[in-house]
Design an enzyme around this catalytic site. Structure first.
Site, PDB file in Angstrom:
ATOM      1  N   CYS A   2     -56.058   8.560 -25.637  1.00  0.00           N
ATOM      2  CA  CYS A   2     -57.169   7.673 -26.008  1.00  0.00           C
ATOM      3  C   CYS A   2     -56.691   6.517 -26.869  1.00  0.00           C
ATOM      4  CB  CYS A   2     -58.202   8.464 -26.809  1.00  0.00           C
ATOM      5  SG  CYS A   2     -58.821   9.876 -25.923  1.00  0.00           S
ATOM      6  N   ARG A  27     -51.964   3.105 -22.808  1.00  0.00           N
ATOM      7  CA  ARG A  27     -51.963   4.475 -23.339  1.00  0.00           C
ATOM      8  C   ARG A  27     -52.524   5.460 -22.320  1.00  0.00           C
ATOM      9  NH1 ARG A  27     -51.436   4.825 -28.863  1.00  0.00           N
ATOM     10  NH2 ARG A  27     -52.731   6.689 -28.983  1.00  0.00           N
ATOM     11  N   TRP A  75     -59.049   9.199 -22.580  1.00  0.00           N
ATOM     12  CA  TRP A  75     -58.211   9.968 -21.645  1.00  0.00           C
ATOM     13  C   TRP A  75     -58.782  11.380 -21.687  1.00  0.00           C
ATOM     14  CZ3 TRP A  75     -54.390  13.922 -21.694  1.00  0.00           C
ATOM     15  CH2 TRP A  75     -53.550  13.931 -20.574  1.00  0.00           C
ATOM     16  N   ASN A  99     -59.845  10.279 -31.112  1.00  0.00           N
ATOM     17  CA  ASN A  99     -58.642  10.613 -30.351  1.00  0.00           C
ATOM     18  C   ASN A  99     -58.141  11.933 -30.929  1.00  0.00           C
ATOM     19  OD1 ASN A  99     -56.293  10.780 -28.931  1.00  0.00           O
ATOM     20  ND2 ASN A  99     -55.231   9.123 -30.023  1.00  0.00           N
ATOM     21  N   GLY A 100     -58.030  12.941 -30.070  1.00  0.00           N
ATOM     22  CA  GLY A 100     -57.527  14.239 -30.547  1.00  0.00           C
ATOM     23  C   GLY A 100     -58.320  15.369 -29.902  1.00  0.00           C
ATOM     24  N   GLU A 479     -33.152  11.399 -15.544  1.00  0.00           N
ATOM     25  CA  GLU A 479     -34.030  10.267 -15.884  1.00  0.00           C
ATOM     26  C   GLU A 479     -34.381   9.502 -14.616  1.00  0.00           C
ATOM     27  OE1 GLU A 479     -35.905   9.390 -18.027  1.00  0.00           O
ATOM     28  OE2 GLU A 479     -36.258   7.265 -17.712  1.00  0.00           O
ATOM     29  N   LYS A 483     -38.220   8.792 -13.431  1.00  0.00           N
ATOM     30  CA  LYS A 483     -38.716   7.422 -13.228  1.00  0.00           C
ATOM     31  C   LYS A 483     -39.377   7.293 -11.868  1.00  0.00           C
ATOM     32  CE  LYS A 483     -39.099   6.059 -16.236  1.00  0.00           C
ATOM     33  NZ  LYS A 483     -38.760   6.923 -17.304  1.00  0.00           N
ATOM     34  N   GLU A 486     -42.721   9.547 -11.487  1.00  0.00           N
ATOM     35  CA  GLU A 486     -43.896   9.254 -12.324  1.00  0.00           C
ATOM     36  C   GLU A 486     -44.574   7.938 -11.941  1.00  0.00           C
ATOM     37  OE1 GLU A 486     -43.431   8.601 -16.535  1.00  0.00           O
ATOM     38  OE2 GLU A 486     -41.442   7.780 -16.275  1.00  0.00           O
ATOM     39  N   HIS A 502     -25.739  25.937  -3.603  1.00  0.00           N
ATOM     40  CA  HIS A 502     -26.209  27.279  -4.001  1.00  0.00           C
ATOM     41  C   HIS A 502     -27.698  27.442  -3.728  1.00  0.00           C
ATOM     42  CE1 HIS A 502     -22.298  28.121  -5.707  1.00  0.00           C
ATOM     43  NE2 HIS A 502     -22.336  26.911  -6.269  1.00  0.00           N
ATOM     44  N   LYS A 601     -49.168   6.947 -22.206  1.00  0.00           N
ATOM     45  CA  LYS A 601     -47.928   6.472 -22.808  1.00  0.00           C
ATOM     46  C   LYS A 601     -47.468   7.385 -23.935  1.00  0.00           C
ATOM     47  CE  LYS A 601     -44.468   3.826 -23.599  1.00  0.00           C
ATOM     48  NZ  LYS A 601     -43.324   3.919 -22.669  1.00  0.00           N
TER      49      LYS A 601
HETATM   50  C1  AGP Z   1     -41.346   8.676 -19.578  1.00  0.00           C
HETATM   51  O1  AGP Z   1     -41.313   7.558 -18.745  1.00  0.00           O
HETATM   52  C2  AGP Z   1     -42.744   9.047 -20.014  1.00  0.00           C
HETATM   53  N1  AGP Z   1     -43.426   7.959 -20.604  1.00  0.00           N
HETATM   54  C3  AGP Z   1     -42.734  10.294 -20.885  1.00  0.00           C
HETATM   55  O2  AGP Z   1     -41.898  11.264 -20.298  1.00  0.00           O
HETATM   56  C4  AGP Z   1     -42.268  10.067 -22.330  1.00  0.00           C
HETATM   57  O3  AGP Z   1     -40.884   9.799 -22.340  1.00  0.00           O
HETATM   58  C5  AGP Z   1     -42.534  11.339 -23.126  1.00  0.00           C
HETATM   59  O4  AGP Z   1     -43.931  11.565 -23.124  1.00  0.00           O
HETATM   60  C6  AGP Z   1     -42.042  11.267 -24.560  1.00  0.00           C
HETATM   61  O5  AGP Z   1     -42.716  10.221 -25.238  1.00  0.00           O
HETATM   62  P1  AGP Z   1     -42.143   9.762 -26.660  1.00  0.00           P
HETATM   63  O6  AGP Z   1     -40.762   9.246 -26.416  1.00  0.00           O
HETATM   64  O7  AGP Z   1     -43.101   8.714 -27.140  1.00  0.00           O
HETATM   65  O8  AGP Z   1     -42.121  10.972 -27.550  1.00  0.00           O
END
Ligand code: AGP
Length: 606
Positions: A2, A27, A75, A99-100, A479, A483, A486, A502, A601
């Site tokens: 949020c 976000r 969210w 938010n929470g 990574e 990428k 996602e 394996h 985010k």
């Molecule tokens: C990666 O592209 C995502 N945005 C997600 O995996 C992110 O890296 C993860 O949520 C950790 O976020 P942070 O680095 O703000 O702790």
């Protein structure tokens, strides 16, 4: 997660709120709303809707001249994506956004006899009702009594009828920042990007302190009523940094910002050709005598940790563990007082990483946060912090933050190497000299963007893809896989190249794309053998290597040559290739890579 924004001052509030919510879109959200005092009255109006900020704008009145209001992008956690569940929520004299997660809201529904009274399925409306039930005309008293009953995480931004021009806030775990800009008024938000065009100075709202904002200033009181001075900070970026500046998406802009982000993060920490953390107030004693290292993070940050682990363990000989924060929290920690704990987080607010840090701190005084957002919770709660200077990362998919996180870990490894004597000073000096050339190498890879974009066209119809490599390339492939999946929604799996046979090679069939990374000389021939194995079974191989050309064109279908660089530094080139590949695959599928479905985010709720 949020997004929250609040404003009171002399300017029309509505566009400040709507524009702020737009800046917080990254976000992640699925509904939005605002509430405002009708001009010169104590009456509060609410506009909210499922959908995007543009849908909210459509139901707002352009003539709205209110100068005080709050806004929210939701969210969904409790309750579906509906107009009724959107924030702000209004109960009696109280209107709030949140938010929470309020964990004990069922108990509160019973205690305050709210059954049948609620208009939504949200925990937030329950919190609003609790504040209203405790409200006898004094907002701060009502807030204080209510939060004493709430369990869970919250960032509340609150208005009370017949208190026109006043906005209140309180937080526990979930983030809130605020500022008072004399010419413009008082602002509050989940993060600075929402009001950066009005001020580059801000403070983090301390937990369990009640913030009161008016057009003439801000007061901050602890729950005993004692006034506290906000600790203001200043950022060196401006509103243009929080905008696309001609790029189609924030993600591709941030991919291109990596050379500068790297330099801003590394440059100030090199003195006389050697790693130096004195400006970070990180003492050598933090590293001296350590017996092992534990890296804790989530998602991309965790994958950056995987790369750092491989380098540090191989170069320094120290055992390095990388823990998934959400798993670490529930395991029996093996951390001792001689363990260096490095927590990595771009946002500095990821709840799992924060709680893991708190657990680690119960075992060692050696916690070091590698964080991108100044003043964030993880930064403030760790014993030491090394800020990365990537600037705000708006795209959900992390790119420049990953690169500077890996860079920070390389610097930490070099510093430990010097202090432990594991690496000769001359060797460190030589490494650092090459390390500082990385931005130029990243720029060379960025010039390959159009070529890589063409190759991405081959990915858009894929259902499954594999990223394979060995050693540093294997850790990097994790990574790369994240990428791609996602932002393109294509299933992608990173696999140690030597492990494929394996079991997983059974999944390789005609045309399955395999992105193979082969930059590590000591295992190069092994990876090529593994590539032949998948090629023989019909895989479509995209090879990323330092070869300038591949003699045997049966090895791969596409070859992406990297500029020559030491093996241990190739990760900074390879990752840019994989980022661009993922970006254009996403765009090729008409997906908005900045706001992929279901993702946020910063994951500030468990
Ligand atoms: C990666 O592209 C995502 N945005 C997600 O995996 C992110 O890296 C993860 O949520 C950790 O976020 P942070 O680095 O703000 O702790």
């Amino acid at each position: 997660m949020c997004g929250i924004i609040g404003y009171t001052g002399r300017m029309a509030a509505q566009n400040i709120l709507l524009d702020g919510l737009q800046r917080l879109e990254y976000r992640g959200y699925d509904s939005a709303g605002i509430a405002f005092f009708k001009e010169n009255t104590g009456h509060i109006s609410v506009r909210k809707t499922a959908g995007k900020v543009m849908d909210l704008r459509a139901i707002c009145d352009d003539e709205n001249l209110s100068v005080c209001g709050i806004g929210h992008s939701r969210w969904a956690t409790h309750g579906g994506v509906t107009n009724a569940n959107a924030h702000p929520h209004k109960v009696g004299d109280v209107v709030l956004v949140h938010n929470g997660i309020i964990e004990n809201y069922h108990h509160l529904i019973e205690k305050y006899h709210l059954m049948g009274q609620l208009k939504s399925e949200t925990d937030t409306e329950v919190a609003c009702a609790v504040i209203n039930a405790n409200y006898n005309g004094n907002p701060e008293e009502a807030i204080k009594k209510a939060v004493s009953e709430l369990k869970g995480s919250f960032a509340f931004c609150i208005m009370f009828s017949n208190h026109p021009g006043e906005v209140y806030a309180i937080r526990n775990v979930s983030p809130l920042v605020a500022t008072y800009a004399p010419q413009n008024g008082s602002f509050l938000a989940s993060d600075l990007t929402a009001f950066i065009e009005y001020s580059n100075k801000y403070f983090v709202l301390p937990e369990y302190h009640i913030l009161k904002m008016t057009k003439d200033g801000i007061t901050l009181n602890d729950l005993d009523g004692k006034t506290v001075e906000p600790e203001y900070m200043t950022v060196d970026w401006d509103v243009s940094t929080a905008e696309k500046n001609g790029y189609n998406h924030f993600m591709i802009k941030e991919i291109h910002e990596q050379p500068d982000a790297f330099e801003r993060t590394v440059g100030p920490r090199i003195k006389d050709g050697m790693p130096d953390f004195s400006d970070d107030n990180i003492p050598d004693s933090l590293f001296e005598g350590i017996k092992d290292i534990t890296v804790i993070a989530c998602g991309t940050a965790m994958y950056a940790g995987m790369v750092g682990r491989t380098l540090i363990q191989n170069k320094i000989g120290l055992p390095v563990k990388v823990e998934i924060a959400s798993e670490f929290r529930y395991e029996r920690p093996t951390i001792t007082k001689d363990t260096l704990v490095i927590v990595i987080s771009q946002s500095g607010e990821t709840i799992d990483t924060l709680e893991a840090l708190r657990l680690a701190k119960s075992r060692t005084d050696r916690t070091l946060a590698v964080v991108n957002v100044k003043g964030s919770t993880i930064a403030r709660e760790s014993h030491y912090v090394m800020y990365t200077h990537a600037g705000p990362e708006i795209a959900v998919a992390s790119t420049k933050a990953y690169t500077v996180q890996v860079a920070a870990l390389y610097l930490i490894g070099a510093r430990i190497g010097v202090l432990s004597g594991e690496i000769e000073n001359d060797a460190v000096r030589e490494f650092i000299a090459k390390f500082r050339q990385v931005p130029e190498h990243i720029k060379s890879v960025l010039q390959m963007e159009d070529t890589i974009r063409m190759y991405a066209n081959r990915m858009t119809n894929a259902k499954d893809t594999f990223f394979i490599g060995r050693a540093l390339d294997y850790t990097l492939s994790m990574e790369g896989a994240l990428k791609l999946k996602e932002i393109s929604y294509i299933h992608a799996e990173a696999y140690a190249a030597g492990e494929l046979k394996h079991g997983t090679i059974a999944l390789i069939s005609e045309g399955v794309p395999v992105i193979a990374i082969a930059t590590q000389s000591n295992v190069y021939s092994k990876v090529i053998s593994n590539i032949r194995e998948v090629k023989a079974r019909g895989a479509y191989v995209i090879l990323v290597s330092k070869d300038q050309e591949i003699e045997d064109n049966t090895v791969c279908d596409i070859h992406i040559p990297l500029p020559d660089i030491d093996d241990e530094l190739t990760v900074f080139e390879s990752v840019v290739v994989l980022q661009i590949l993922a970006y254009y695959t996403s765009v090729g599928k008409d997906i908005n890579p900045d706001q992929p479905r279901n993702l946020a985010k910063s994951v500030t709720v468990e």
